[in-house]
Design a protein around this motif. Structure first.
Motif, PDB file in Angstrom:
ATOM      1  N   SER A 276      -4.682  12.115  -9.435  1.00 37.44           N
ATOM      2  CA  SER A 276      -4.953  11.532  -8.114  1.00 37.44           C
ATOM      3  C   SER A 276      -5.168  12.622  -7.063  1.00 37.44           C
ATOM      4  CB  SER A 276      -3.815  10.601  -7.697  1.00 37.44           C
ATOM      5  OG  SER A 276      -2.580  11.283  -7.646  1.00 37.44           O
ATOM      6  N   ASN A 277      -4.359  13.690  -7.118  1.00 39.40           N
ATOM      7  CA  ASN A 277      -4.541  14.784  -6.163  1.00 39.40           C
ATOM      8  C   ASN A 277      -5.870  15.490  -6.372  1.00 39.40           C
ATOM      9  OD1 ASN A 277      -1.998  15.636  -4.336  1.00 39.40           O
ATOM     10  ND2 ASN A 277      -1.273  14.608  -6.180  1.00 39.40           N
ATOM     11  N   LEU A 278      -6.282  15.609  -7.637  1.00 35.90           N
ATOM     12  CA  LEU A 278      -7.578  16.215  -7.920  1.00 35.90           C
ATOM     13  C   LEU A 278      -8.703  15.368  -7.346  1.00 35.90           C
ATOM     14  CD1 LEU A 278      -9.397  18.270  -9.389  1.00 35.90           C
ATOM     15  CD2 LEU A 278      -9.224  16.815 -11.418  1.00 35.90           C
ATOM     16  N   LEU A 279      -8.597  14.053  -7.476  1.00 31.27           N
ATOM     17  CA  LEU A 279      -9.650  13.154  -7.015  1.00 31.27           C
ATOM     18  C   LEU A 279      -9.844  13.216  -5.497  1.00 31.27           C
ATOM     19  CD1 LEU A 279      -8.958  10.012  -9.235  1.00 31.27           C
ATOM     20  CD2 LEU A 279     -10.899  11.572  -9.404  1.00 31.27           C
ATOM     21  N   VAL A 280      -8.770  13.520  -4.751  1.00 25.61           N
ATOM     22  CA  VAL A 280      -8.891  13.539  -3.283  1.00 25.61           C
ATOM     23  C   VAL A 280      -8.825  14.953  -2.716  1.00 25.61           C
ATOM     24  CG1 VAL A 280      -7.873  11.244  -3.110  1.00 25.61           C
ATOM     25  CG2 VAL A 280      -6.400  13.251  -2.883  1.00 25.61           C
ATOM     26  N   LEU A 281      -8.727  15.958  -3.590  1.00 26.82           N
ATOM     27  CA  LEU A 281      -8.486  17.327  -3.144  1.00 26.82           C
ATOM     28  C   LEU A 281      -9.513  17.807  -2.125  1.00 26.82           C
ATOM     29  CD1 LEU A 281      -6.620  19.782  -3.657  1.00 26.82           C
ATOM     30  CD2 LEU A 281      -8.262  20.549  -5.372  1.00 26.82           C
ATOM     31  N   LEU A 282     -10.792  17.587  -2.416  1.00 21.29           N
ATOM     32  CA  LEU A 282     -11.843  18.096  -1.545  1.00 21.29           C
ATOM     33  C   LEU A 282     -12.005  17.260  -0.279  1.00 21.29           C
ATOM     34  CD1 LEU A 282     -14.543  18.988  -4.227  1.00 21.29           C
ATOM     35  CD2 LEU A 282     -12.853  20.496  -3.162  1.00 21.29           C
TER      36      LEU A 282
ATOM     37  N   PHE B 157     -10.561   7.592  -0.232  1.00 25.28           N
ATOM     38  CA  PHE B 157      -9.144   7.914  -0.418  1.00 25.28           C
ATOM     39  C   PHE B 157      -8.337   6.642  -0.667  1.00 25.28           C
ATOM     40  CE2 PHE B 157      -4.833   8.804   0.811  1.00 25.28           C
ATOM     41  CZ  PHE B 157      -4.616  10.136   0.483  1.00 25.28           C
ATOM     42  N   GLY B 158      -8.599   5.608   0.123  1.00 26.17           N
ATOM     43  CA  GLY B 158      -7.892   4.352  -0.053  1.00 26.17           C
ATOM     44  C   GLY B 158      -8.140   3.730  -1.419  1.00 26.17           C
ATOM     45  N   LYS B 159      -9.373   3.813  -1.912  1.00 26.29           N
ATOM     46  CA  LYS B 159      -9.701   3.262  -3.229  1.00 26.29           C
ATOM     47  C   LYS B 159      -8.987   4.029  -4.345  1.00 26.29           C
ATOM     48  CE  LYS B 159     -12.473  -0.058  -2.037  1.00 26.29           C
ATOM     49  NZ  LYS B 159     -12.083  -1.473  -2.278  1.00 26.29           N
ATOM     50  N   VAL B 160      -8.886   5.350  -4.192  1.00 29.73           N
ATOM     51  CA  VAL B 160      -8.163   6.153  -5.187  1.00 29.73           C
ATOM     52  C   VAL B 160      -6.692   5.755  -5.214  1.00 29.73           C
ATOM     53  CG1 VAL B 160      -7.381   8.492  -5.772  1.00 29.73           C
ATOM     54  CG2 VAL B 160      -9.753   8.114  -5.077  1.00 29.73           C
ATOM     55  N   VAL B 161      -6.107   5.549  -4.043  1.00 31.46           N
ATOM     56  CA  VAL B 161      -4.700   5.121  -3.964  1.00 31.46           C
ATOM     57  C   VAL B 161      -4.510   3.780  -4.667  1.00 31.46           C
ATOM     58  CG1 VAL B 161      -2.858   4.369  -2.404  1.00 31.46           C
ATOM     59  CG2 VAL B 161      -4.218   6.392  -1.846  1.00 31.46           C
ATOM     60  N   GLU B 162      -5.387   2.827  -4.379  1.00 31.74           N
ATOM     61  CA  GLU B 162      -5.269   1.497  -4.982  1.00 31.74           C
ATOM     62  C   GLU B 162      -5.407   1.557  -6.505  1.00 31.74           C
ATOM     63  OE1 GLU B 162      -8.260  -0.756  -3.037  1.00 31.74           O
ATOM     64  OE2 GLU B 162      -7.082  -1.095  -1.219  1.00 31.74           O
TER      65      GLU B 162
ATOM     66  N   PHE C 113       0.830  -1.202   0.000  1.00 35.62           N
ATOM     67  CA  PHE C 113       0.000   0.000   0.000  1.00 35.62           C
ATOM     68  C   PHE C 113       0.864   1.252   0.000  1.00 35.62           C
ATOM     69  CE2 PHE C 113      -2.764   3.209   2.068  1.00 35.62           C
ATOM     70  CZ  PHE C 113      -3.811   3.180   1.157  1.00 35.62           C
ATOM     71  N   TYR C 114       1.991   1.218   0.722  1.00 39.23           N
ATOM     72  CA  TYR C 114       2.878   2.383   0.748  1.00 39.23           C
ATOM     73  C   TYR C 114       3.479   2.631  -0.631  1.00 39.23           C
ATOM     74  CZ  TYR C 114       6.250   5.751   2.551  1.00 39.23           C
ATOM     75  OH  TYR C 114       6.958   6.899   2.787  1.00 39.23           O
ATOM     76  N   ASN C 115       3.818   1.555  -1.345  1.00 34.89           N
ATOM     77  CA  ASN C 115       4.312   1.702  -2.719  1.00 34.89           C
ATOM     78  C   ASN C 115       3.238   2.294  -3.628  1.00 34.89           C
ATOM     79  OD1 ASN C 115       6.910   0.738  -2.247  1.00 34.89           O
ATOM     80  ND2 ASN C 115       6.310  -1.393  -2.567  1.00 34.89           N
ATOM     81  N   GLN C 116       1.994   1.906  -3.410  1.00 36.64           N
ATOM     82  CA  GLN C 116       0.895   2.470  -4.190  1.00 36.64           C
ATOM     83  C   GLN C 116       0.734   3.958  -3.891  1.00 36.64           C
ATOM     84  OE1 GLN C 116      -2.349  -0.143  -3.034  1.00 36.64           O
ATOM     85  NE2 GLN C 116      -2.165  -1.331  -4.916  1.00 36.64           N
ATOM     86  N   LEU C 117       0.936   4.344  -2.643  1.00 37.60           N
ATOM     87  CA  LEU C 117       0.883   5.766  -2.284  1.00 37.60           C
ATOM     88  C   LEU C 117       1.944   6.554  -3.050  1.00 37.60           C
ATOM     89  CD1 LEU C 117       0.320   5.531   1.564  1.00 37.60           C
ATOM     90  CD2 LEU C 117      -1.115   6.852   0.009  1.00 37.60           C
ATOM     91  N   LYS C 118       3.149   5.999  -3.141  1.00 36.92           N
ATOM     92  CA  LYS C 118       4.225   6.677  -3.870  1.00 36.92           C
ATOM     93  C   LYS C 118       3.930   6.735  -5.361  1.00 36.92           C
ATOM     94  CE  LYS C 118       7.649   4.208  -2.147  1.00 36.92           C
ATOM     95  NZ  LYS C 118       9.039   3.763  -1.867  1.00 36.92           N
TER      96      LYS C 118
END
Length: 305
Positions: free
Chosen positions: A215-221, A258-263, A61-66
């Motif tokens: 990805s940042n746009l998807l979680v921005l709000l 947020f977790g789903k967007v990361v994945e 999961f941390y690699n997916q975050l990066k």
């Protein structure tokens, strides 16, 4: 006279409350509230976003975050303090007035710094955003150039080695991107900030993350809401566990999202491309950005006339 006395008592109460929070609230206790209130994945995300605790992340999961370009949101960085300060000010201004909200935002930000251990990247970010809001307290229009020069002088005098640190330049350029964005829309803002930090990423890491703006746009709000509500819920949970848990559960859907967007975005292998950047290319990149910004501002002023 009574109004002035009421103002003084209000500020005395706000400062006293913050001092009590400094004295009695510890990072480990706040992390414990989060762990007892949410399921493992969501608790891990919130601990990372608020307190920089990565113990709730598996290696994959941390690699997916990066890979998704979102790892800066789950470590103690300048992004955290900017979100906390901005969130407290913008939300508090609706109820307290802007000047009081800025004062409360500053006090809460100092409390946050105490909890996360006065990490230098976070302190530098507070200086950047604090100078901007201080201009509003004084009733003056914020001058980006003067504000940046003042912030840089303070930071470099306090930490001369900052000019050699990647984290400093990423925070600084991200702040410049937010402050100069020609667009106030979420998509335009996200893309503009990415343009400002991409040369540094290319120079230092030899790669550019193509999916980062998306990805940042998807979680921005969601991030600002999660940060502010999560902070409030964690503190309230120390005194009234049931109420704190209820507050934290209100942001469970956002943490799950947020977790789903990361994945999803972190699994796109094509998202990171290698680039052969050098200082001349980076300098030319910023010259073009500044030229485009000046042209846009001139065009906007002409239309307004």
């Amino acid at each position: 006279m009574d109004k002035n006395r009421g103002e003084r008592w209000w500020w005395a109460g706000a400062v006293l409350t913050t001092l009590l929070m400094y004295k009695f609230i510890k990072r480990e206790s706040l992390i414990g509230v989060v762990e007892q209130s949410l399921m493992m994945r969501e608790a891990g995300l919130l601990k990372g976003m608020l307190w920089g605790d990565k113990s709730g992340f598996g290696k994959d999961f941390y690699n997916q975050l990066k890979n998704s370009g979102l790892v800066h949101l789950v470590v103690v960085s300048g992004s955290n303090i900017m979100l906390v300060f901005r969130g407290m000010v913008e939300w508090g201004a609706k109820f307290l007035g802007r000047k009081k909200a800025i004062g409360v935002g500053f006090l809460i930000s100092l409390f946050y710094l105490e909890v996360v251990g006065w990490e230098i990247p976070v302190v530098r970010a507070l200086i950047l955003v604090g100078v901007m809001y201080w201009a509003q307290v004084l009733g003056r229009k914020y001058s980006l150039i003067r504000g940046l020069i003042l912030s840089l002088m303070i930071i470099i005098l306090a930490w001369p080695g900052s000019v050699k640190e990647v984290s400093f330049w990423l925070s600084f350029l991200a702040f410049v991107g937010v402050a100069t964005s020609p667009s106030r829309g979420a998509l335009g803002l996200s893309l503009w900030v990415s343009l400002w930090i991409s040369p540094v990423m290319g120079l230092v890491f030899g790669r550019i993350n193509l999916v980062g703006p998306v990805s940042n746009l998807l979680v921005l709000l969601t991030v600002e809401v999660v940060t502010v509500v999560g902070l409030v819920g964690s503190v309230v949970g120390l005194a009234v566990p049931i109420l704190g848990k209820a507050i934290l559960w209100s942001i469970w859907p956002l943490l799950r999202y947020f977790g789903k967007v990361v994945e999803m975005t972190g699994s796109w292998r094509w998202a990171n491309i290698g680039v052969d950047f050098n200082w001349m290319i980076g300098l030319g990149w910023y010259v073009i950005l500044i030229w485009g910004l000046i042209k846009f501002r001139k065009g906007f002023d002409i239309k307004r006339k």
